[in-house]
Design a protein around this motif. Structure first.
Motif, PDB file in Angstrom:
ATOM      1  N   VAL A 416      -3.885  -2.718   9.025  1.00 12.33           N
ATOM      2  CA  VAL A 416      -4.115  -3.157   7.641  1.00 12.33           C
ATOM      3  C   VAL A 416      -5.540  -3.665   7.437  1.00 12.33           C
ATOM      4  O   VAL A 416      -6.195  -3.280   6.448  1.00 12.33           O
ATOM      5  CB  VAL A 416      -3.075  -4.215   7.233  1.00 12.33           C
ATOM      6  CG1 VAL A 416      -3.418  -4.814   5.867  1.00 12.33           C
ATOM      7  CG2 VAL A 416      -1.678  -3.585   7.187  1.00 12.33           C
ATOM      8  N   PRO A 417      -6.085  -4.535   8.290  1.00 11.17           N
ATOM      9  CA  PRO A 417      -7.486  -4.940   8.074  1.00 11.17           C
ATOM     10  C   PRO A 417      -8.445  -3.757   8.059  1.00 11.17           C
ATOM     11  O   PRO A 417      -9.451  -3.779   7.337  1.00 11.17           O
ATOM     12  CB  PRO A 417      -7.762  -5.878   9.252  1.00 11.17           C
ATOM     13  CG  PRO A 417      -6.423  -6.421   9.621  1.00 11.17           C
ATOM     14  CD  PRO A 417      -5.468  -5.289   9.400  1.00 11.17           C
ATOM     15  N   ARG A 418      -8.151  -2.713   8.833  1.00  8.89           N
ATOM     16  CA  ARG A 418      -9.024  -1.538   8.865  1.00  8.89           C
ATOM     17  C   ARG A 418      -8.879  -0.686   7.609  1.00  8.89           C
ATOM     18  O   ARG A 418      -9.866  -0.129   7.103  1.00  8.89           O
ATOM     19  CB  ARG A 418      -8.697  -0.703  10.104  1.00  8.89           C
ATOM     20  CG  ARG A 418      -9.513   0.558  10.258  1.00  8.89           C
ATOM     21  CD  ARG A 418      -9.212   1.234  11.580  1.00  8.89           C
ATOM     22  NE  ARG A 418      -7.851   1.737  11.644  1.00  8.89           N
ATOM     23  CZ  ARG A 418      -7.478   2.934  11.188  1.00  8.89           C
ATOM     24  NH1 ARG A 418      -8.380   3.731  10.617  1.00  8.89           N
ATOM     25  NH2 ARG A 418      -6.238   3.337  11.296  1.00  8.89           N
ATOM     26  N   ARG A 419      -7.676  -0.605   7.069  1.00  6.62           N
ATOM     27  CA  ARG A 419      -7.417   0.279   5.929  1.00  6.62           C
ATOM     28  C   ARG A 419      -7.541  -0.413   4.574  1.00  6.62           C
ATOM     29  O   ARG A 419      -7.746   0.256   3.558  1.00  6.62           O
ATOM     30  CB  ARG A 419      -6.001   0.858   6.041  1.00  6.62           C
ATOM     31  CG  ARG A 419      -5.773   1.752   7.255  1.00  6.62           C
ATOM     32  CD  ARG A 419      -4.289   2.067   7.400  1.00  6.62           C
ATOM     33  NE  ARG A 419      -3.980   2.899   8.542  1.00  6.62           N
ATOM     34  CZ  ARG A 419      -3.730   4.208   8.478  1.00  6.62           C
ATOM     35  NH1 ARG A 419      -3.774   4.818   7.310  1.00  6.62           N
ATOM     36  NH2 ARG A 419      -3.449   4.901   9.557  1.00  6.62           N
ATOM     37  N   ALA A 420      -7.379  -1.726   4.525  1.00  4.94           N
ATOM     38  CA  ALA A 420      -7.313  -2.444   3.252  1.00  4.94           C
ATOM     39  C   ALA A 420      -8.501  -2.183   2.324  1.00  4.94           C
ATOM     40  O   ALA A 420      -8.310  -2.037   1.113  1.00  4.94           O
ATOM     41  CB  ALA A 420      -7.150  -3.938   3.502  1.00  4.94           C
ATOM     42  N   PRO A 421      -9.745  -2.114   2.836  1.00  2.00           N
ATOM     43  CA  PRO A 421     -10.865  -1.908   1.901  1.00  2.00           C
ATOM     44  C   PRO A 421     -10.795  -0.609   1.114  1.00  2.00           C
ATOM     45  O   PRO A 421     -11.456  -0.489   0.078  1.00  2.00           O
ATOM     46  CB  PRO A 421     -12.082  -1.912   2.848  1.00  2.00           C
ATOM     47  CG  PRO A 421     -11.667  -2.731   4.011  1.00  2.00           C
ATOM     48  CD  PRO A 421     -10.224  -2.410   4.198  1.00  2.00           C
ATOM     49  N   GLN A 422     -10.007   0.371   1.548  1.00  2.00           N
ATOM     50  CA  GLN A 422      -9.893   1.636   0.805  1.00  2.00           C
ATOM     51  C   GLN A 422      -8.566   1.765   0.055  1.00  2.00           C
ATOM     52  O   GLN A 422      -8.350   2.759  -0.632  1.00  2.00           O
ATOM     53  CB  GLN A 422     -10.017   2.833   1.770  1.00  2.00           C
ATOM     54  CG  GLN A 422     -11.395   3.039   2.358  1.00  2.00           C
ATOM     55  CD  GLN A 422     -11.697   2.091   3.494  1.00  2.00           C
ATOM     56  OE1 GLN A 422     -10.829   1.809   4.313  1.00  2.00           O
ATOM     57  NE2 GLN A 422     -12.934   1.593   3.535  1.00  2.00           N
ATOM     58  N   LEU A 447      -4.555 -12.068   4.836  1.00  2.00           N
ATOM     59  CA  LEU A 447      -5.900 -12.412   4.382  1.00  2.00           C
ATOM     60  C   LEU A 447      -6.748 -11.161   4.163  1.00  2.00           C
ATOM     61  O   LEU A 447      -7.636 -11.165   3.296  1.00  2.00           O
ATOM     62  CB  LEU A 447      -6.566 -13.340   5.392  1.00  2.00           C
ATOM     63  CG  LEU A 447      -5.920 -14.730   5.514  1.00  2.00           C
ATOM     64  CD1 LEU A 447      -6.678 -15.592   6.520  1.00  2.00           C
ATOM     65  CD2 LEU A 447      -5.849 -15.429   4.157  1.00  2.00           C
ATOM     66  N   ALA A 448      -6.472 -10.089   4.904  1.00  2.00           N
ATOM     67  CA  ALA A 448      -7.171  -8.821   4.638  1.00  2.00           C
ATOM     68  C   ALA A 448      -6.771  -8.275   3.268  1.00  2.00           C
ATOM     69  O   ALA A 448      -7.613  -7.764   2.518  1.00  2.00           O
ATOM     70  CB  ALA A 448      -6.851  -7.805   5.733  1.00  2.00           C
ATOM     71  N   VAL A 449      -5.483  -8.374   2.936  1.00  2.00           N
ATOM     72  CA  VAL A 449      -5.026  -7.954   1.608  1.00  2.00           C
ATOM     73  C   VAL A 449      -5.636  -8.847   0.528  1.00  2.00           C
ATOM     74  O   VAL A 449      -6.122  -8.368  -0.503  1.00  2.00           O
ATOM     75  CB  VAL A 449      -3.490  -7.993   1.539  1.00  2.00           C
ATOM     76  CG1 VAL A 449      -2.998  -7.748   0.112  1.00  2.00           C
ATOM     77  CG2 VAL A 449      -2.890  -6.960   2.488  1.00  2.00           C
ATOM     78  N   ALA A 450      -5.617 -10.158   0.763  1.00  2.00           N
ATOM     79  CA  ALA A 450      -6.150 -11.096  -0.229  1.00  2.00           C
ATOM     80  C   ALA A 450      -7.646 -10.906  -0.444  1.00  2.00           C
ATOM     81  O   ALA A 450      -8.154 -11.099  -1.549  1.00  2.00           O
ATOM     82  CB  ALA A 450      -5.867 -12.531   0.221  1.00  2.00           C
ATOM     83  N   LYS A 451      -8.345 -10.522   0.592  1.00  2.00           N
ATOM     84  CA  LYS A 451      -9.790 -10.310   0.460  1.00  2.00           C
ATOM     85  C   LYS A 451     -10.103  -9.091  -0.382  1.00  2.00           C
ATOM     86  O   LYS A 451     -11.097  -9.062  -1.123  1.00  2.00           O
ATOM     87  CB  LYS A 451     -10.396 -10.161   1.853  1.00  2.00           C
ATOM     88  CG  LYS A 451     -11.901  -9.981   1.869  1.00  2.00           C
ATOM     89  CD  LYS A 451     -12.437  -9.861   3.293  1.00  2.00           C
ATOM     90  CE  LYS A 451     -13.946  -9.654   3.310  1.00  2.00           C
ATOM     91  NZ  LYS A 451     -14.465  -9.525   4.701  1.00  2.00           N
ATOM     92  N   ARG A 452      -9.253  -8.077  -0.314  1.00  2.00           N
ATOM     93  CA  ARG A 452      -9.491  -6.824  -1.043  1.00  2.00           C
ATOM     94  C   ARG A 452      -9.117  -6.936  -2.521  1.00  2.00           C
ATOM     95  O   ARG A 452      -9.813  -6.410  -3.385  1.00  2.00           O
ATOM     96  CB  ARG A 452      -8.693  -5.698  -0.375  1.00  2.00           C
ATOM     97  CG  ARG A 452      -8.559  -4.416  -1.170  1.00  2.00           C
ATOM     98  CD  ARG A 452      -9.875  -3.723  -1.380  1.00  2.00           C
ATOM     99  NE  ARG A 452      -9.716  -2.418  -1.984  1.00  2.00           N
ATOM    100  CZ  ARG A 452     -10.664  -1.760  -2.625  1.00  2.00           C
ATOM    101  NH1 ARG A 452     -11.877  -2.286  -2.736  1.00  2.00           N
ATOM    102  NH2 ARG A 452     -10.433  -0.558  -3.130  1.00  2.00           N
ATOM    103  N   LEU A 453      -8.044  -7.639  -2.829  1.00  2.00           N
ATOM    104  CA  LEU A 453      -7.471  -7.605  -4.177  1.00  2.00           C
ATOM    105  C   LEU A 453      -8.421  -8.055  -5.287  1.00  2.00           C
ATOM    106  O   LEU A 453      -8.500  -7.395  -6.335  1.00  2.00           O
ATOM    107  CB  LEU A 453      -6.190  -8.452  -4.210  1.00  2.00           C
ATOM    108  CG  LEU A 453      -4.986  -7.830  -3.501  1.00  2.00           C
ATOM    109  CD1 LEU A 453      -3.857  -8.845  -3.371  1.00  2.00           C
ATOM    110  CD2 LEU A 453      -4.506  -6.610  -4.267  1.00  2.00           C
ATOM    111  N   PRO A 454      -9.164  -9.151  -5.143  1.00  2.00           N
ATOM    112  CA  PRO A 454     -10.007  -9.586  -6.271  1.00  2.00           C
ATOM    113  C   PRO A 454     -11.111  -8.601  -6.628  1.00  2.00           C
ATOM    114  O   PRO A 454     -11.660  -8.669  -7.731  1.00  2.00           O
ATOM    115  CB  PRO A 454     -10.591 -10.916  -5.774  1.00  2.00           C
ATOM    116  CG  PRO A 454      -9.677 -11.366  -4.696  1.00  2.00           C
ATOM    117  CD  PRO A 454      -9.192 -10.120  -4.038  1.00  2.00           C
TER     118      PRO A 454
END
Length: 813
Positions: A416-422, A447-454
């Protein structure tokens, strides 16, 4: 006017249209109206203009408007006896009752369709009558709306899929619109058109460019061609019928077109005669049309059993995909599918595993736990080749099945941390929601999801924002850990406020998720508690419970609240419903009953323990205990309290206090059992300390208390026996000095997976109990449940330590 005269007039018009003359013509049209039971004919003149076109060899043409052959509303309603269905037409066309002999295209009388058959077909040609001039948006009929690329990505894994699926990205060589209109003209002139001719014409029309198909769909000749196809349904071969359906997909025929009912019935009739690949291809074509065909899928399931031996991996995955898209899967089919899935499991590729998971999830069915674990095991093996969409599909099935597959969850920590930015909003939402449903908290994932969402653009629906807030709140992710997440999602709720009229549950879900972490947006709370919104949800019991929880939370955590509140009548109604459930379910759990019995034995009777919902809006029960400043138990206001209250002394103490049991009677046998015949040797410094709690391990052989949880010190022995010798106060204890304890028997569902961290709801309950003046005494499942197999003496000692340790901690603050 007779059919012969009409023929001559139309022929004259065609001749004039092809003559080298000016661009303006006068054309006469006839219309029939019912007056006093007779048909009155009226001549109307219409000027038709068409500028010379470069494509027109003659330099001019005649645009003929067939709307002049209209039918009155009275006649239309008399023939159809019902509402008309919408069809895709780009120009006004005569109604369903229009007679063939009035058709200017000269359809021969040998192919005349009766009025009854026209009514059966239900063509909604007169859109103005059927929809009262409503503007219709046909953009939703685009194939891409119904067939998302991600859901069909698995079909690119193997070439075998081409025999049983329709590839929307590949079209045959295109023809020009003039060629398509010429085909329609040829079809109209044929006297004895048969099934093969109809299939040929429709297949050729399917070669048109997508943007040109709307012209053909709106042409009346095309509508008549569809009628002839219905007349010849039973004459088509299987291949011809499938090619006709494929042509409908290429032509973008509306999924609610009336003739498709007849085509579905015909395909359903033929399911027993068709091959496996044909059955799957037909189902896929229906999906590409965006039409639900429950009758066909039911027949497909009935006959599929004879094809199970022919199913390889592609046939299996395509069949599960069809079941998922149709949202139906009979139990007998699911049982057989499980065996086939297990047989081909090691051959499934990454996207195919994801497709199987999604299909099962959409049918709201799951495999047995063992088979499901093997399926997710396979997903772990091929996770590197899976798309983001495939990973999300696995998460959906795990959420539905409530499967705690730890290797897969640990794999997400790196994936997930690797894929979340896309990833997009919906995929991230499903990952967070599955973690929440499983109570699985992994800060690397969340936190990887939370970092991407905003940082995503405005892709949010109110549903996405609500479920994300719930997921993060339920897992206890605080705003301080992701400062930009909660403000961004709260702003989305304000932007999507209009959606709450249709989906009120999204607002309540979001506000509860915010309340879990102590966030209270006043404007949204005012909306949720407003009389208008309350009236909207009063008919839905689950939403009333959510609203009740929100209202009770506002009352405790926002003491200065001046906004609207829930109606007291509704509060009482929901409270009663919740207590009825708690009394029949929660109060009858063995661990709760045993805790209640031990407390009553320890404190001296039923009057000192009250099992109730201290905070009704939190939907859970507690064992309420009162202690005076000296640590003596006080009666709790309950039904049994009245029978023990002493009105003569004006005291809270019960009658015949000295005759009642006020603690544990320490006999020689009990002392020998507790100490195993000897007292623990401890230094003076250690004896003054509080009893030390140790984890209690389950043991087959009965052990002494020294080895299972509590060290027996001098202070503990004195505490157990001192109740018999303590003096009883005759005056009532002041309310402020009373120690109010809320004893809670917790289970695994109260905590995050494999942790001692409470979930959002119970974290909020602890916070609110503290605000209400209660000290929480927790009997965690990892301590209390093993003690249920031990002796009563051990449970009494454990409970004593819990109660009075909490009491001393409270007094020391």
């Amino acid at each position: 006017m007779s059919a012969r005269a009409l023929w001559r007039q139309a022929a004259t018009l065609r001749v004039i249209a092809h003559s080298p003359c000016g661009p303006v013509y006068r054309a006469q049209h006839l219309s029939s109206e019912w007056k006093n039971g007779k048909v009155q004919k009226e001549k109307k003149s219409q000027t038709v203009q068409h500028p010379p076109s470069a494509d027109n060899a003659e330099g001019c043409s005649l645009v003929y408007n067939p709307s002049a052959y209209y039918q009155s509303r009275t006649e239309l309603s008399a023939i159809q006896r019902g509402s008309l269905r919408e069809e895709e037409t780009s120009e006004p066309i005569p109604g369903a009752g229009f007679r063939q002999q009035s058709n200017h295209y000269m359809i021969g009388s040998s192919r005349h369709l009766s009025i009854s058959k026209n009514a059966q077909l239900g063509f909604g040609f007169n859109r103005e009558v059927a929809y009262k001039g409503r503007k219709v948006d046909h953009s939703k009929d685009d194939i891409s709306t119904y067939v998302k690329r991600d859901t069909r990505a698995f079909q690119r894994c193997r070439p075998e899929y081409s025999m049983m699926t329709y590839d929307v990205s590949q079209r045959p060589p295109a023809i020009q619109i003039k060629d398509g209109l010429l085909l329609l003209h040829k079809a109209a002139l044929m006297k004895n058109i048969d099934a093969s001719n109809i299939a040929h014409f429709l297949c050729e029309l399917g070669h048109l460019e997508p943007e040109q198909t709307v012209t053909v769909r709106g042409n009346m000749r095309f509508s008549m061609l569809l009628r002839y196809s219905v007349e010849n349904l039973q004459n088509f071969t299987h291949l011809q019928l499938i090619e006709v359906l494929r042509a409908f997909v290429r032509l973008g025929l509306s999924h609610h077109h009336s003739i498709l009912d007849l085509y579905e019935a015909e395909f359903s009739r033929r399911t027993n005669e068709m091959e496996l690949h044909q059955l799957l291809l037909v189902a896929d074509l229906w999906r590409c049309l965006g039409r639900s065909v429950p009758q066909y899928v039911e027949k497909l399931c009935d006959c599929i059993s004879k094809h199970f031996n022919q199913m390889g991996p592609p046939e299996l995955v395509q069949f599960v995909y069809i079941l998922g898209e149709s949202r139906q899967c009979p139990a007998f089919v699911l049982q057989c599918l499980e065996g086939i899935i297990m047989r081909h499991l090691e051959e499934l590729k990454g996207e195919e595993v994801g497709a199987v998971c999604l299909g099962l999830f959409k049918t709201q069915n799951s495999l047995s736990e063992g088979a499901l674990r093997r399926l997710v095991d396979r997903a772990c093996v091929v996770v590197k080749e899976m798309s983001d969409f495939g990973i999300v599909n696995v998460m959906k099935l795990m959420r539905f099945s409530h499967l705690d597959h730890l290797p897969w969850l640990e794999t997400l920590s790196s994936e997930v941390p690797r894929r979340a930015p896309q990833m997009a909003v919906q995929g991230l939402m499903h990952i967070a929601l599955t973690c929440s449903a499983l109570h699985y908290r992994d800060d690397r994932v969340l936190l990887a999801v939370a970092k991407r969402l905003p940082h995503l653009p405005s892709q949010y629906r109110s549903k996405d924002a609500a479920k994300l807030l719930w997921a993060f709140g339920n897992l206890g992710i605080l705003p301080s850990q992701c400062p930009s997440l909660h403000p961004r999602l709260t702003e989305v709720l304000r932007d999507r406020e209009s959606e709450f009229r249709s989906y009120p549950e999204h607002l309540l879900t979001a506000l509860l998720g915010l309340a879990f972490v102590g966030q209270f947006p006043h404007d949204l709370l005012s909306l949720a508690l407003s009389p208008e919104f309350t009236n909207q949800v009063t008919g839905l019991i689950d939403l009333k419970k959510d609203l009740f929880t929100l209202d009770g939370t506002v009352a405790i955590e926002l003491p200065g609240w001046t906004g609207p509140r829930m109606n007291p009548t509704i509060q009482e109604e929901v409270t009663k419903q919740l207590w009825d459930f708690a009394e029949s379910e929660l109060c009858q759990k063995p661990e709760v009953l045993e805790a209640e019995a031990v407390l009553q034995e320890l404190l001296g009777g039923k009057v000192f323990v009250h099992k109730r919902m201290i905070l009704p809006h939190m939907r859970s029960i507690d064992l309420e205990v009162y202690l005076d400043p000296s640590g003596n138990p006080l009666p709790v206001a309950s039904e049994t309290y009245q029978s023990h209250y002493n009105p003569d002394k004006g005291s809270f103490w019960p009658l015949d206090w000295k005759e009642m049991h006020t603690g544990v009677t320490l006999t020689d046998d009990l002392l020998a059992q507790l100490t195993s015949g000897k007292k623990t040797a401890m230094s003076m410094t250690m004896s003054s300390q509080q009893p030390i709690l140790r984890p209690v391990e389950v043991s087959i052989k009965r052990e002494s208390i020294l080895s299972v949880g509590v060290d027996l010190t001098d202070d503990l022995l004195h505490a157990i026996t001192k109740r018999q010798h303590s003096s009883i106060h005759s005056h009532a204890t002041s309310e402020s000095a009373i120690a109010r304890l809320a004893v809670q028997v917790t289970s695994r569902n109260h905590y995050c997976y494999r942790t001692q961290r409470l979930t959002g709801l119970y974290m909020m309950k602890r916070r609110q109990l503290a605000l209400a003046g209660y000290t929480v005494v927790e009997l965690p499942h990892w301590e209390w449940f093993p003690l249920l197999r031990r002796s009563l003496a051990e449970r009494l000692a454990y409970m004593h330590c819990k109660i009075f340790s909490s009491f001393d901690s409270r007094n020391s603050k």
